[in-house]
Design a protein around this motif. Structure first.
Motif, PDB file in Angstrom:
ATOM      1  N   ASP A  70      -2.152  10.158  -3.246  1.00  0.00           N
ATOM      2  CA  ASP A  70      -2.460   8.853  -2.667  1.00  0.00           C
ATOM      3  C   ASP A  70      -2.044   8.794  -1.201  1.00  0.00           C
ATOM      4  N   ASN A  71      -0.745   9.031  -0.915  1.00  0.00           N
ATOM      5  CA  ASN A  71      -0.269   8.966   0.461  1.00  0.00           C
ATOM      6  C   ASN A  71       0.447  10.250   0.893  1.00  0.00           C
ATOM      7  N   ARG A 101      -3.078   6.430   4.448  1.00  0.00           N
ATOM      8  CA  ARG A 101      -2.207   5.681   3.521  1.00  0.00           C
ATOM      9  C   ARG A 101      -0.738   6.059   3.721  1.00  0.00           C
TER      10      ARG A 101
END
Length: 124
Positions: A70-71, A101
């Protein structure tokens, strides 16, 4: 790391040179010292530059809001690292979204101002 040794230079990098180097790199690889279990500051420096980071797995990652895929992206071993490098070189859009992100996470939670605000909040 025999495959990486030809790229290694043992020299001091001031913060401006380090930031420039991060910005010029599509994939920043971070390998922590094995005896350290927490996230090192370099991880957040790289993310603060809006760079993609491929990092060795860390036990406390979720405590910092770091979510694999995700990040940030974590690798388990050298073979996993190589596979992920190949994948993210080919998938630049996905790589850029993960970097963005990560950058947003650092800007929201880990600026000096935000960290001091949270520290002082505990004492007020």
């Amino acid at each position: 790391y025999p495959n990486l040794v030809r790229f290694v230079k043992n020299e001091y990098l001031d913060p401006e040179k380090a930031a420039l180097l991060y910005r010029q790199t599509k994939i920043c690889i971070n390998k922590h010292i094995d005896r350290h279990k927490a996230m090192g500051s370099r991880t957040f420096e790289i993310m603060a530059n809006n760079n993609f980071i491929l990092c060795d797995e860390r036990i406390q990652a979720q405590e910092y809001g770091l979510v694999d895929g995700d990040n940030i992206v974590f690798y388990k071993d050298v073979n996993d690292c190589k596979k992920k490098i190949a994948y993210y070189i080919k998938n630049s859009y996905e790589r850029e979204q993960i970097s963005r992100r990560g950058f947003n996470l650092v800007r929201e939670r880990y600026t000096t101002k935000e960290v001091i605000r949270r520290m002082l909040g505990k004492f007020i």
